[in-house]
Design an enzyme around this catalytic site. Sequence first.
Site, PDB file in Angstrom:
ATOM      1  N   PRO A 168       0.800  -1.224   0.000  1.00 40.94           N
ATOM      2  CA  PRO A 168       0.000   0.000   0.000  1.00 40.94           C
ATOM      3  C   PRO A 168       0.836   1.279   0.000  1.00 40.94           C
ATOM      4  O   PRO A 168       0.535   2.224  -0.747  1.00 40.94           O
ATOM      5  CB  PRO A 168      -0.837  -0.125   1.279  1.00 40.94           C
ATOM      6  CG  PRO A 168      -0.994  -1.602   1.448  1.00 40.94           C
ATOM      7  CD  PRO A 168       0.340  -2.172   1.032  1.00 40.94           C
ATOM      8  N   ASP A 169       1.878   1.332   0.811  1.00 44.17           N
ATOM      9  CA  ASP A 169       2.738   2.512   0.839  1.00 44.17           C
ATOM     10  C   ASP A 169       3.351   2.776  -0.535  1.00 44.17           C
ATOM     11  O   ASP A 169       3.319   3.900  -1.051  1.00 44.17           O
ATOM     12  CB  ASP A 169       3.864   2.313   1.858  1.00 44.17           C
ATOM     13  CG  ASP A 169       3.489   2.814   3.245  1.00 44.17           C
ATOM     14  OD1 ASP A 169       3.244   4.021   3.390  1.00 44.17           O
ATOM     15  OD2 ASP A 169       3.442   1.998   4.180  1.00 44.17           O
TER      16      ASP A 169
END
Length: 388
Positions: A168-169
Amino acid sequence: MTGPLNGVRVIDLTTVISGPLATMTLGDQGADIIKIEQPNGGDYSRHVATRRAEMSASFLNNNRNKRSVTIDLKTENGLAAVQTMAAQSDVFIQNFRPGVAERLGLGYDTLSALNPKLIYVSIAGFGHKGPLAQNPVYDPLIQAISALTTVQAGSDEAQPRLVRTILPDKLTGIQTSQAIASALFARERSGEGQHIQISMLDVIIAFLWSSDMNGHTFVGDELEKEEAQSYIDLIYEVADGFLSIAVMQDKQWRGFASAVDRLDLLDDVRFSTPELREVNRDARLEAIQDAVRGCASADLIKRLDAENVPNAPVLSRSQMRQHPQVQANGIVVETLHPIAGMLRQARHPSNFSKTPTSIRHPAPTLGQHTDEVLAEFGLAPINTAGKT
């Protein structure tokens, strides 16, 4: 030659991974990234493990092609300095929790009034409004609530599993850099800036939808429970390691049977058509595993290649960077950092024929460029207390 974003100035107030990766991408493409950091410690990623000469690998790998300026945002002069910078820049990006930038005096309304052409970017975790908007966020939480952990598990009944990288990052960083480039292009036509809001949760949900949400695409015909396509990964054990083999088409199935001297597989009615091979996928994958278990990887790859059967060795990180294809691509490069020494990093993955990307300078030390940058904006030096 310079990068495609040469001449674009970015004021970067982001920390850790998602924002810094986005701005490093822009920096690799030629933009001038001015990283604003708090004087007391700066970006948290400066202090994490895997270090040399007081520089962390995480910070080095997400903050090259940037200049570091230390300013205390909670002081009057510090706030005024950042507002002045934003008024003379193209992009302003922050990943504070929703509402923090506004309370500091650095919200979109304030800065766009000073610079109507400004591209203002807000990165959030769960979202910019809603019941979780103010909650602290880490990558595993986004994986959990986005259903990525159950996708990784394979079915709704299996033990949920994290993807073993901060997907996600990193995807948020890539998506953010793309959005900024699009906004800059739109500004070339309209002359107007705008506010881009992006959340890690939205990025992962959009990412999953292209391949993992088919059972929830047709309204009224949603699947109540997701079942695993197979309990076997397309990773097969061979005599000296592991190999990935992907057999999709009829000609590939015939080629595989020939490569492993198992022509009897072609007589098995369960595998006679693509549809039947999918219906009987577990049996098919077991048959492939049985056929290759005792094979030496180098010999098997040679035979599979001769039959045009898609395959690839399963490599460790050390083996990956030494693989001939990786070396041919030139994706891994070495540069000299004045403090951390010789570094090995991945260059920007896009190859521009006329405006190539480059690593112009390594990740900065905390506050390394403060006086230099302030002078460029016509500002007097600011000490660590934020007073002139």
